[in-house]
Design an enzyme around this catalytic site. Structure first.
Site, PDB file in Angstrom:
ATOM      1  N   GLU A 185      38.147  66.077  44.961  1.00 40.66           N
ATOM      2  CA  GLU A 185      37.130  65.094  45.358  1.00 40.66           C
ATOM      3  C   GLU A 185      37.767  63.745  45.685  1.00 40.66           C
ATOM      4  O   GLU A 185      37.377  63.079  46.641  1.00 40.66           O
ATOM      5  CB  GLU A 185      36.080  64.906  44.243  1.00 40.66           C
ATOM      6  N   ARG A 189      37.498  62.273  49.501  1.00 41.44           N
ATOM      7  CA  ARG A 189      36.663  61.072  49.680  1.00 41.44           C
ATOM      8  C   ARG A 189      37.493  59.804  49.718  1.00 41.44           C
ATOM      9  O   ARG A 189      37.326  58.977  50.617  1.00 41.44           O
ATOM     10  CB  ARG A 189      35.629  60.975  48.559  1.00 41.44           C
ATOM     11  N   ASP A 318      34.985  77.526  50.764  1.00 41.01           N
ATOM     12  CA  ASP A 318      34.707  76.947  52.091  1.00 41.01           C
ATOM     13  C   ASP A 318      35.820  76.192  52.816  1.00 41.01           C
ATOM     14  O   ASP A 318      36.363  76.642  53.830  1.00 41.01           O
ATOM     15  CB  ASP A 318      33.435  76.072  52.012  1.00 41.01           C
ATOM     16  N   GLU A 452      26.111  69.936  55.772  1.00 43.14           N
ATOM     17  CA  GLU A 452      26.726  71.068  56.488  1.00 43.14           C
ATOM     18  C   GLU A 452      25.910  71.585  57.681  1.00 43.14           C
ATOM     19  O   GLU A 452      26.485  71.976  58.710  1.00 43.14           O
ATOM     20  CB  GLU A 452      27.001  72.228  55.521  1.00 43.14           C
TER      21      GLU A 452
HETATM   22  C1  DMJ Z   1      31.317  67.190  50.569  1.00 41.79           C
HETATM   23  O1  DMJ Z   1      31.915  66.450  49.560  1.00 41.79           O
HETATM   24  C2  DMJ Z   1      32.326  67.948  51.379  1.00 41.79           C
HETATM   25  O2  DMJ Z   1      31.759  68.333  52.581  1.00 41.79           O
HETATM   26  C3  DMJ Z   1      32.858  69.157  50.667  1.00 41.79           C
HETATM   27  O3  DMJ Z   1      33.746  69.915  51.464  1.00 41.79           O
HETATM   28  C4  DMJ Z   1      31.718  70.044  50.261  1.00 41.79           C
HETATM   29  N1  DMJ Z   1      30.649  69.347  49.597  1.00 41.79           N
HETATM   30  C5  DMJ Z   1      30.250  68.030  49.975  1.00 41.79           C
HETATM   31  C6  DMJ Z   1      28.969  67.913  50.763  1.00 41.79           C
HETATM   32  O4  DMJ Z   1      28.048  68.860  50.606  1.00 41.79           O
END
Ligand code: DMJ
Length: 558
Positions: A185, A189, A318, A452
């Protein structure tokens, strides 16, 4: 009220005595005056509008013909009908009192202003209770919303806000603390946000802070295999994995989503160590057998062996797949290994996970030790965009097939929105027990402002120029305004099938980083952050393609 009744002479006694012809002439003259005044005002307004607002009057929401090279050939299309999207009425300092404002800028302004007012310096905003919020993902790190929003502010030309955010980063963003953070995270971010802010603005502070933070993350790789820990104490450098992860494993979507940022950290610092760490992850994975060609979500960093054989293109898996493709694209298509790994993985996903419901909806299921769970997460919906982005690079000329697959996934994800009361999608939806694209479990009915589905609309729009993707994006805007906007910002909702919203009281930082940015780009021209030059990290932070000639020059200088 009819215009004539507004004219001062309509009730005068003289009117009765004057000839009908002379009255008509006077009325005509006054009407002419009124109309010419109105037209002058309109022209004046257009001249004084800021550029971004002018875009709305025909460019931002294209209403003219669109000439485009799409994935299905070069076509000249005329959008079927004039885009009659409603305009917001806003009074921010950039907007003045004019009615023509960009709705996405307006939403960004509202989210930002409220964060600034009630939660400045906290990680996120609680828009209902109007206070700061922090999840344990960031430990005692501060300012996630500020760093995540930097590039969106810049892209939307909200420069005053960008300056305030920059000043906060300069004065307050501190990594020297006893904080246990999520490596993934913080990377997507904070490192991603700082890198984008640097590449967009050229401000040295962002480069410096990104590299400083990257260095703080390096101890996470101190494991027998070099597969990093999920959690790291920034002060002690001690790492560990999530207690809930199978057999002490690291998570595919976490250790597999560092590549783009770490390649750029090496670029910007001149230190190969960052690139070496992520290339080693590839080596470890290459040595392992893949069940049916698939990558399980769990990998033990001590033994280098897979944990439980769970496979997902949604949560836990993912962005690993996303980063294989984007590593190749970001390398100016020189990273042939990344390319092969992506297309091989996609082939295995198609064979083992992708299914069609009896109602004709294509979905990506989850795989548990060889058995399929017919469930698709909101997170999985990013895959439509990913498959479209990779459609023209694959082997065996599969562009058409992959574009169709991407379009089908986009349609399924749109259906998951359309089949709810709020027209916002649930966290997960199922294709079993007689339902299709509907959440059946109470704890899967929530919507937390995730991006998404809109991300996929944005990619599909860019590659096809099919107006339905903008229409679907606009439906989402309307639903966000109706159900998620509260007095103090935007909030997630607990049940998208309810008639009235039960707010979760969190304005996620990715709402500003991703959801609003992808919506803005969905309604922008294609040359706004063009894909030939920019690759979006998984938090929607744009990173520039590292051009071949630069790599060649750098190698030559070694
Ligand atoms: C985001 O922090 C990013 O897109 C991550 O890859 C998946 N989850 C969240 C948003 O849903």
């Amino acid at each position: 009220m009819p215009v004539a009744s507004l004219l001062p002479f309509t009730a005068t006694p003289n009117r009765k005595s004057a000839s009908p012809t002379s009255f008509r002439l006077t009325e005509k003259f006054i009407l002419l005056l009124v109309f010419s005044g109105f037209i002058t005002l309109c022209f004046g307004a257009i001249f004084f509008l800021p550029d971004s607002s002018k875009l709305l009057s025909g460019v931002f929401f294209r209403s003219s013909s669109v000439e485009a090279e799409t994935r299905t050939g070069t076509v000249t299309t005329r959008e079927k009908k004039k885009n009659k999207l409603p305009l917001f009425v806003g009074k921010s300092k950039r907007e003045g009192n004019l009615k023509c404002t960009n709705p996405l800028e307006h939403m960004m302004q509202f989210s930002w202003d409220n964060y600034k007012r009630y939660a400045w310096g906290s990680n996120e905003l609680r828009p209902v209770s109007k206070q700061g919020h922090s999840s344990n993902l960031f430990g005692s790190l501060k300012g996630a919303t500020i760093v995540d929003a930097l590039d969106t502010l810049y892209i939307m030309e909200m420069y005053d806000e960008f300056e305030a955010a920059t000043e906060w980063v300069e004065m307050n963003l501190d990594f020297n603390m006893n904080a246990e953070i999520s490596v993934f995270e913080v990377n997507i971010r904070f490192v991603g946000g700082l890198l984008s802010a640097y590449y967009l603005s050229g401000k040295e502070v962002f480069r410096r802070k990104a590299v400083e933070l990257g260095e703080k993350l390096l101890p996470a790789f101190k494991t027998p295999t070099g597969i990093p820990w999920a959690l790291l104490n920034l002060k002690s450098g001690i790492g560990r994995n999530w207690p809930w992860a199978s057999g002490g494993s690291s998570i595919l979507a976490e250790y597999g989503t560092l590549h783009l940022e770490f390649m750029h950290l090496s670029e910007l610092s001149g230190r190969p160590v960052f690139a070496e760490k992520v290339m080693n992850i590839r080596k470890v994975l290459n040595r392992l057998d893949k069940p049916q060609g698939l990558y399980p979500n769990y990998l033990n960093p001590n033994s280098g062996q897979w944990g439980q054989h769970h496979v997902s293109v949604g949560g836990l898996g993912d962005s690993f797949y996303e980063y294989l493709l984007k590593a190749w694209l970001m390398s100016d298509k020189t990273d042939e290994e990344g390319k092969k790994l992506y297309y091989d993985a996609l082939q295995a996903i198609e064979k083992n996970l992708i299914r069609k419901s009896s109602g004709g909806l294509t979905y990506i299921a989850e795989w548990k030790g060889g058995l399929l769970e017919h469930k698709m997460g909101h997170l999985t919906c990013f895959a439509g965009g990913m498959i479209a982005l990779g459609a023209d690079g694959g082997p065996d000329d599969k562009t058409g097939h992959q574009m169709e697959l991407a379009a089908e996934i986009a349609r399924t994800c749109h259906e998951s929105y359309a089949r709810t009361s709020m027209k916002l999608g649930p966290e997960a939806f199922r294709f079993d027990g007689g339902v299709e694209a509907i959440a059946t479990r109470q704890n899967e009915k929530y919507f937390i402002l995730r991006p998404e589905v809109i991300e996929t609309y944005m990619y599909m729009w860019r590659f096809t120029h099919d107006p339905k993707y903008r229409q679907w994006g606009w439906e989402a805007v309307q639903a966000l305004e109706k159900y998620c906007r509260v007095e103090g910002g935007y909030s997630g909702v607990r049940d998208v099938y309810a008639n009235t919203p039960n707010h979760d009281d969190v304005q996620q930082s990715f709402y500003l980083a991703e959801t609003l940015k992808y919506l803005y780009l969905l309604f922008s021209d294609d040359d706004h952050l063009p894909f030939e030059h920019w690759v979006f990290n998984t938090e929607a932070h744009p990173l520039p393609v590292i051009k071949k000639q630069n790599v060649e020059i750098a190698n030559h200088l070694k």
